[in-house]
Design an enzyme around this catalytic site. Structure first.
Site, PDB file in Angstrom:
ATOM      1  N   GLN A  49       0.871  -1.153   0.043  1.00  0.00           N
ATOM      2  CA  GLN A  49      -0.126   0.186   0.176  1.00  0.00           C
ATOM      3  C   GLN A  49       0.813   1.454  -0.073  1.00  0.00           C
ATOM      4  OE1 GLN A  49      -2.624  -1.398   3.491  1.00  0.00           O
ATOM      5  NE2 GLN A  49      -3.963  -0.143   2.403  1.00  0.00           N
ATOM      6  N   LEU A  92      -7.470   1.865   3.241  1.00  0.00           N
ATOM      7  CA  LEU A  92      -6.896   3.197   2.794  1.00  0.00           C
ATOM      8  C   LEU A  92      -6.524   3.215   1.452  1.00  0.00           C
ATOM      9  CD1 LEU A  92      -4.204   3.550   5.764  1.00  0.00           C
ATOM     10  CD2 LEU A  92      -6.475   4.813   5.510  1.00  0.00           C
ATOM     11  N   HIS A 133      -7.412  -9.143   6.391  1.00  0.00           N
ATOM     12  CA  HIS A 133      -7.375  -7.775   5.451  1.00  0.00           C
ATOM     13  C   HIS A 133      -5.911  -7.466   5.096  1.00  0.00           C
ATOM     14  CE1 HIS A 133      -9.134  -4.185   3.891  1.00  0.00           C
ATOM     15  NE2 HIS A 133      -7.888  -3.701   3.765  1.00  0.00           N
ATOM     16  N   HIS A 137      -3.465  -8.206   1.443  1.00  0.00           N
ATOM     17  CA  HIS A 137      -2.674  -7.264   0.878  1.00  0.00           C
ATOM     18  C   HIS A 137      -1.256  -7.765   0.322  1.00  0.00           C
ATOM     19  CE1 HIS A 137      -5.069  -3.500   0.391  1.00  0.00           C
ATOM     20  NE2 HIS A 137      -5.191  -3.485   1.890  1.00  0.00           N
TER      21      HIS A 137
HETATM   22 ZN    ZN Z   1      -6.740  -2.397   2.918  1.00  0.00          ZN
END
Ligand code: ZN
Length: 165
Positions: A49, A92, A133, A137
């Site tokens: 991310q 996010l 979660h 990712h």
């Molecule tokens: Zn996420």
């Protein structure tokens, strides 16, 4: 400053590398990830991310569970899971989207901390939810992959997620 990557950015789908060196650079990287997570008001953040294809994630659920502190999980693998729960999730990397996601209620995870120490723990509640979660990712999976195709189509039509991502 670590910049958040958004849905459609190929780095969110890229294969991640295992961490093998647990040095001061790694500790600084983790510290900065926790800073970024707090800056963005997140309760979890995975390295892809912020554009890094590494098996690193941080979680801070102290807002929901008082005894918790920010924690890092390096090279995490889910080795067992049980039960089922439905919880509304956000991300996010996918602003303005919140959808209910069905996942196991509890998980057993093998991981290392930022000092390279091995851990093998069972989690349930918020920690199990956020960890699943974030582990997704580091495996290139986004929570919108787990919702129904009809809901996904609606999000695309509302331009909340791109056609291809
Ligand atoms: Zn996420």
């Amino acid at each position: 400053m670590q910049r958040i990557r958004f849905i459609g950015d190929p780095v969110l789908r890229r294969e991640t590398k295992e961490v093998t060196i647990f040095d001061d650079d790694l500790k600084l990287f983790v510290k900065n990830m926790i800073k970024t997570m707090h800056r963005e008001d997140g309760i979890g953040l995975a390295a892809p991310q912020i554009g890094h294809s590494r098996k690193i994630l941080v979680v801070d659920i102290s807002g929901m569970e008082e005894t918790e502190k920010p924690r890092a999980f390096i090279n995490p693998t889910i080795v067992d899971s049980w039960g089922e729960s439905v919880v509304e999730e956000g991300c996010l990397s996918i602003p303005d989207v919140r959808e209910e996601v069905t996942r196991p209620e509890g998980i057993e995870v093998k991981y290392q901390n930022e000092n390279g120490e091995n851990h093998h723990n069972r989690f349930d509640g918020w920690m199990a939810r956020v960890l699943q979660h974030e582990i997704d990712h580091v495996n290139g999976v986004l929570f919108v992959d787990l919702i129904s195709p009809i809901k996904r189509k609606l999000l695309t039509e509302q331009k909340l997620i791109p056609n291809k991502y």
